[in-house]
Design an enzyme around this catalytic site. Sequence first.
Site, PDB file in Angstrom:
ATOM      1  N   ASP A 103      15.560  -6.806 -21.236  1.00 52.57           N
ATOM      2  CA  ASP A 103      15.738  -5.543 -20.531  1.00 52.57           C
ATOM      3  C   ASP A 103      16.700  -4.658 -21.304  1.00 52.57           C
ATOM      4  O   ASP A 103      16.548  -3.446 -21.376  1.00 52.57           O
ATOM      5  CB  ASP A 103      16.335  -5.778 -19.138  1.00 52.57           C
ATOM      6  CG  ASP A 103      15.340  -6.486 -18.230  1.00 52.57           C
ATOM      7  OD1 ASP A 103      14.229  -6.790 -18.712  1.00 52.57           O
ATOM      8  OD2 ASP A 103      15.694  -6.733 -17.064  1.00 52.57           O
ATOM      9  N   PHE A 111      14.952  -3.086 -24.117  1.00 45.62           N
ATOM     10  CA  PHE A 111      14.048  -2.071 -23.587  1.00 45.62           C
ATOM     11  C   PHE A 111      14.827  -0.795 -23.259  1.00 45.62           C
ATOM     12  O   PHE A 111      14.453   0.301 -23.643  1.00 45.62           O
ATOM     13  CB  PHE A 111      13.345  -2.601 -22.334  1.00 45.62           C
ATOM     14  CG  PHE A 111      12.328  -1.651 -21.767  1.00 45.62           C
ATOM     15  CD1 PHE A 111      11.002  -1.700 -22.185  1.00 45.62           C
ATOM     16  CD2 PHE A 111      12.689  -0.699 -20.822  1.00 45.62           C
ATOM     17  CE1 PHE A 111      10.056  -0.817 -21.674  1.00 45.62           C
ATOM     18  CE2 PHE A 111      11.764   0.193 -20.312  1.00 45.62           C
ATOM     19  CZ  PHE A 111      10.437   0.124 -20.740  1.00 45.62           C
ATOM     20  N   ASP A 112      15.947  -0.969 -22.559  1.00 43.20           N
ATOM     21  CA  ASP A 112      16.752   0.194 -22.184  1.00 43.20           C
ATOM     22  C   ASP A 112      17.258   0.948 -23.405  1.00 43.20           C
ATOM     23  O   ASP A 112      17.314   2.175 -23.413  1.00 43.20           O
ATOM     24  CB  ASP A 112      17.961  -0.238 -21.341  1.00 43.20           C
ATOM     25  CG  ASP A 112      17.513  -0.704 -19.970  1.00 43.20           C
ATOM     26  OD1 ASP A 112      16.368  -0.394 -19.597  1.00 43.20           O
ATOM     27  OD2 ASP A 112      18.308  -1.383 -19.299  1.00 43.20           O
ATOM     28  N   SER A 146     -15.798   5.330   2.231  1.00 41.10           N
ATOM     29  CA  SER A 146     -15.094   4.235   2.889  1.00 41.10           C
ATOM     30  C   SER A 146     -16.035   3.024   2.866  1.00 41.10           C
ATOM     31  O   SER A 146     -17.078   3.060   2.221  1.00 41.10           O
ATOM     32  CB  SER A 146     -14.642   4.636   4.288  1.00 41.10           C
ATOM     33  OG  SER A 146     -15.717   4.642   5.156  1.00 41.10           O
ATOM     34  N   GLU A 183     -13.559  -9.537  -3.813  1.00 41.14           N
ATOM     35  CA  GLU A 183     -12.201  -9.070  -4.137  1.00 41.14           C
ATOM     36  C   GLU A 183     -11.347  -9.049  -2.881  1.00 41.14           C
ATOM     37  O   GLU A 183     -11.870  -9.027  -1.772  1.00 41.14           O
ATOM     38  CB  GLU A 183     -12.264  -7.639  -4.697  1.00 41.14           C
ATOM     39  CG  GLU A 183     -13.071  -7.535  -5.970  1.00 41.14           C
ATOM     40  CD  GLU A 183     -13.382  -6.089  -6.331  1.00 41.14           C
ATOM     41  OE1 GLU A 183     -12.613  -5.181  -5.950  1.00 41.14           O
ATOM     42  OE2 GLU A 183     -14.412  -5.872  -6.978  1.00 41.14           O
ATOM     43  N   LYS A 234      -9.011  -7.160  -0.229  1.00 44.78           N
ATOM     44  CA  LYS A 234      -8.900  -5.785   0.251  1.00 44.78           C
ATOM     45  C   LYS A 234      -7.424  -5.468   0.450  1.00 44.78           C
ATOM     46  O   LYS A 234      -6.808  -5.849   1.438  1.00 44.78           O
ATOM     47  CB  LYS A 234      -9.665  -5.618   1.564  1.00 44.78           C
ATOM     48  CG  LYS A 234      -9.795  -4.177   2.008  1.00 44.78           C
ATOM     49  CD  LYS A 234     -10.839  -4.060   3.121  1.00 44.78           C
ATOM     50  CE  LYS A 234     -11.157  -2.620   3.487  1.00 44.78           C
ATOM     51  NZ  LYS A 234     -10.036  -1.889   4.026  1.00 44.78           N
ATOM     52  N   ASP A 283      -4.063  -3.675   1.224  1.00 38.37           N
ATOM     53  CA  ASP A 283      -3.755  -2.750   2.309  1.00 38.37           C
ATOM     54  C   ASP A 283      -2.675  -1.764   1.871  1.00 38.37           C
ATOM     55  O   ASP A 283      -1.491  -2.050   1.927  1.00 38.37           O
ATOM     56  CB  ASP A 283      -3.287  -3.551   3.530  1.00 38.37           C
ATOM     57  CG  ASP A 283      -3.526  -2.787   4.812  1.00 38.37           C
ATOM     58  OD1 ASP A 283      -4.197  -1.729   4.753  1.00 38.37           O
ATOM     59  OD2 ASP A 283      -3.053  -3.237   5.862  1.00 38.37           O
ATOM     60  N   ARG A 305      -7.203   9.846  -1.431  1.00 37.04           N
ATOM     61  CA  ARG A 305      -8.574   9.875  -0.948  1.00 37.04           C
ATOM     62  C   ARG A 305      -8.836  11.130  -0.123  1.00 37.04           C
ATOM     63  O   ARG A 305      -9.915  11.701  -0.172  1.00 37.04           O
ATOM     64  CB  ARG A 305      -8.872   8.631  -0.111  1.00 37.04           C
ATOM     65  CG  ARG A 305     -10.292   8.659   0.401  1.00 37.04           C
ATOM     66  CD  ARG A 305     -10.795   7.301   0.761  1.00 37.04           C
ATOM     67  NE  ARG A 305     -10.615   7.062   2.190  1.00 37.04           N
ATOM     68  CZ  ARG A 305     -11.113   6.018   2.820  1.00 37.04           C
ATOM     69  NH1 ARG A 305     -11.785   5.112   2.149  1.00 37.04           N
ATOM     70  NH2 ARG A 305     -10.921   5.871   4.099  1.00 37.04           N
ATOM     71  N   GLU A 342      -5.671   0.952  -5.326  1.00 37.95           N
ATOM     72  CA  GLU A 342      -4.852   1.003  -4.130  1.00 37.95           C
ATOM     73  C   GLU A 342      -3.386   0.981  -4.548  1.00 37.95           C
ATOM     74  O   GLU A 342      -2.990   0.166  -5.375  1.00 37.95           O
ATOM     75  CB  GLU A 342      -5.168  -0.249  -3.294  1.00 37.95           C
ATOM     76  CG  GLU A 342      -4.821  -0.124  -1.853  1.00 37.95           C
ATOM     77  CD  GLU A 342      -5.899   0.585  -1.022  1.00 37.95           C
ATOM     78  OE1 GLU A 342      -6.911   1.071  -1.587  1.00 37.95           O
ATOM     79  OE2 GLU A 342      -5.695   0.669   0.200  1.00 37.95           O
ATOM     80  N   TYR A 353      -9.633  -1.294  -8.797  1.00 37.25           N
ATOM     81  CA  TYR A 353     -10.825  -2.069  -8.470  1.00 37.25           C
ATOM     82  C   TYR A 353     -12.159  -1.387  -8.690  1.00 37.25           C
ATOM     83  O   TYR A 353     -13.194  -1.973  -8.413  1.00 37.25           O
ATOM     84  CB  TYR A 353     -10.758  -2.585  -7.028  1.00 37.25           C
ATOM     85  CG  TYR A 353     -10.404  -1.526  -6.006  1.00 37.25           C
ATOM     86  CD1 TYR A 353      -9.235  -1.644  -5.274  1.00 37.25           C
ATOM     87  CD2 TYR A 353     -11.231  -0.437  -5.776  1.00 37.25           C
ATOM     88  CE1 TYR A 353      -8.883  -0.693  -4.337  1.00 37.25           C
ATOM     89  CE2 TYR A 353     -10.895   0.513  -4.841  1.00 37.25           C
ATOM     90  CZ  TYR A 353      -9.725   0.388  -4.118  1.00 37.25           C
ATOM     91  OH  TYR A 353      -9.385   1.327  -3.195  1.00 37.25           O
ATOM     92  N   LYS A 383     -13.241  -8.191   7.464  1.00 35.87           N
ATOM     93  CA  LYS A 383     -11.844  -8.087   7.914  1.00 35.87           C
ATOM     94  C   LYS A 383     -11.435  -9.331   8.664  1.00 35.87           C
ATOM     95  O   LYS A 383     -12.164  -9.808   9.527  1.00 35.87           O
ATOM     96  CB  LYS A 383     -11.681  -6.858   8.812  1.00 35.87           C
ATOM     97  CG  LYS A 383     -11.837  -5.570   8.034  1.00 35.87           C
ATOM     98  CD  LYS A 383     -10.899  -4.501   8.567  1.00 35.87           C
ATOM     99  CE  LYS A 383     -10.909  -3.316   7.622  1.00 35.87           C
ATOM    100  NZ  LYS A 383     -10.290  -2.134   8.195  1.00 35.87           N
ATOM    101  N   CYS A 402      20.767   9.599  26.844  1.00 37.99           N
ATOM    102  CA  CYS A 402      21.148   8.325  26.248  1.00 37.99           C
ATOM    103  C   CYS A 402      21.395   7.272  27.335  1.00 37.99           C
ATOM    104  O   CYS A 402      22.115   7.541  28.293  1.00 37.99           O
ATOM    105  CB  CYS A 402      22.415   8.521  25.421  1.00 37.99           C
ATOM    106  SG  CYS A 402      23.037   6.991  24.736  1.00 37.99           S
ATOM    107  N   CYS A 435      25.433   6.454  27.141  1.00 37.31           N
ATOM    108  CA  CYS A 435      26.510   7.414  27.413  1.00 37.31           C
ATOM    109  C   CYS A 435      26.007   8.630  28.177  1.00 37.31           C
ATOM    110  O   CYS A 435      26.773   9.534  28.478  1.00 37.31           O
ATOM    111  CB  CYS A 435      27.164   7.859  26.116  1.00 37.31           C
ATOM    112  SG  CYS A 435      26.129   8.994  25.179  1.00 37.31           S
ATOM    113  N   CYS A 483      20.981  10.262  19.853  1.00 29.48           N
ATOM    114  CA  CYS A 483      22.098  10.578  20.741  1.00 29.48           C
ATOM    115  C   CYS A 483      23.177  11.141  19.823  1.00 29.48           C
ATOM    116  O   CYS A 483      23.629  10.463  18.904  1.00 29.48           O
ATOM    117  CB  CYS A 483      22.610   9.325  21.443  1.00 29.48           C
ATOM    118  SG  CYS A 483      24.224   9.586  22.205  1.00 29.48           S
ATOM    119  N   CYS A 511      29.829   7.402  22.394  1.00 28.59           N
ATOM    120  CA  CYS A 511      28.698   6.558  22.758  1.00 28.59           C
ATOM    121  C   CYS A 511      28.993   5.122  22.299  1.00 28.59           C
ATOM    122  O   CYS A 511      29.069   4.862  21.098  1.00 28.59           O
ATOM    123  CB  CYS A 511      27.442   7.110  22.103  1.00 28.59           C
ATOM    124  SG  CYS A 511      25.950   6.247  22.552  1.00 28.59           S
TER     125      CYS A 511
END
Length: 667
Positions: free
Chosen positions: A32, A35-36, A81, A113, A115, A117, A136, A172, A224, A311, A405, A408, A423, A429
Amino acid sequence: MEDIQSKLIRLRNELHEHNRLYYIEDAPIISDFEFDALLRELQDLENRYPEFYDSNSPTQRVGGGVTKNFNTIAHRYPMYSLSNTYTKEELVQWEERIKKILGEEAEVSYTCELKFDGASISLTYEQGRLIQALTRGDGVQGDAITANVKTINTVPLQLKGDYPEFFEIRGEIILPWEGFHKMNEKRAAEGEPLYSNPRNTASGSLKLQDSRLVAERPLSCFLYALAGEQLPISSQFEALQKAREWGFKVPDSARLVHSLEGVFEFIDHWEEMRQELPYEIDGIVIKVNALSQQQELGFTAKAPRWAIAFKYQAEAVATVLEGVTYQVGRTGSVTPVAQLKPVLISGTIVKRASLHNADQIAKLALRIGDAVFVEKGGEIIPKITGVDSTSRGRIENKVEFITHCPECHSELERIDGEAQHYCVNQSGCPPQQIGKIQHFISRKAMDIEGLGGETVGLLYHEGILSNLSDLYRLEKEQLLPLERMAEKSVNNLLEGIKKSKEKPFSKVLFGLGIRFVGETVAKRLANSFGSIEALQNATLEDLIAEDDIGERIAQSIVNYFGQEENNKLIEDLKSFGLQLEQIKLIKKVNSAFEGKRFVVSGVFEKYSREDIKSEIESLGGIIASSVSSKTDFLLAGEGMGPSKKAKAEALKITILSEQDYTSLKGE
Ligand code: AMP
Ligand code: ZN
């Protein structure tokens, strides 16, 4: 010698490749740190030669652009879809429909594959460079969120291999569990209501106007589907392989199977294994593999005939809504909580579910006594997903969000554009006060030993502690008579409080619990402003001018110091001797350093640039950002800018190497 432009191109290509090895292949070949250093070298060069700007440079990952309104743009190929199925039966029927079109004899293979989410995205590449990212939207047109998507490390900005001249790729954008939980831990520490699930958080993130904020969110992108003319592929499975070769993140969970049997095996496997995935899926997608067959099958108005989603049933259980209570957080946010008739879901007894906010209650049109469906997905707090319309509570028991509330009784407020009610009676409170003190003493803030959250509640209710500064007024005699307060624990507690006076300014600042001022922001503010007075006097503009401080944070700080009681609190804390300014530790002033002006450039082997700067200051030196006739030393690291060097030489300023620096210290 290599000219500047070739050097820029070389550096950019190297960084693109290291980025791919790290984020896509999970197999980095440099540290790292290295890389930096490369990235900083590139950034330095780009700063000096803005004429070679490249919107796809690896330096653009950090974001920067602010988009007020996202342009709506038509998709070149519509984004459809998917039809859904929930049973294997329905999949058999689907295959029958396919065979009717392709012919009974046709041999059909399927790509299976996961799906994912998240939020779907369409990326356009021209000559291997990402040129556009569209949501989309309604499938016909979507919003251009290119600047935001460029900050996502798994989205390649530059492809490799034999990619087509021009094509689109769909995928996705997801927020893996780990990142989601981290974000929520941070929210909890800031006293903000939690994000409800990774999907909404991912799509919300993509619509942030400030791409720098998007860059901070641990989003990922899985691809995908390819779209375009004359693509070098003849099947879906090949498309996945090719995309992977060009540098896209394509999870290797996809399988090519040659019958529905194979599809069922895939379904069964992931039904069980999906709990182990580091991100959320809501099912699987089955696609006819051969593109020629896909073409023959075509589309319905809504979805392709050649693909279908299966699903998994989230485990939903019916129970009865017995009531709604309201929780008041440290910042005053009010969260409704459904009280349920206890039910067993996925092995645990559930009695409560979050209702998030007033909109959620209105959307469900809840009535006390309703039969409701409760789901517990992943590790999220259970949620109510619907109401059983055949078993409703009485209409007069409709749930109305409270106006005052519960603790209070002051009137609640809702800021325009926010879903949460607050509140605003911060000082009077109880849960807000208790929450504030609990936050102040917590590990990441003042870390007061010998004092726990429960004791704070106890002391508050006893009337001994009503705000932060009272902590420093506690006396032994007040505490001893209380339950569970033996002499020893009282001594520990008082000792812990006394010690906290030495905690650095940034911890105190974080401990104050100013909205949106988390640990990192507090450190940043402490470093740049140096003292609480400077912050009290800072204007909105002063604050925004600081790196990483956006309008939301700035406004919240200005509001905080605009309130008399907060300034009073700070005066009190000051009088008790807390650290309200940043101490510059002068370790031992070194005569070779005292009063000398240093410019530090490039990267170093043994130090980070920040460390070396603070060491110089601690030895009595002064840090300047650019070389001038007043400069005494130019401390030159690896990859230092040649113009700085030339200037220093022209002005006859001593240039120090890292080794020279060490000897100057006398080590
Ligand atoms: P739905 O939103 O239920 O109509 O499902 C269609 C959506 O599933 C697509 O727009 C994609 O965002 C998403 N999706 C997730 N994983 C895949 C995948 N492997 N193949 C196709 N679509 C997927
Ligand atoms: Zn209140």
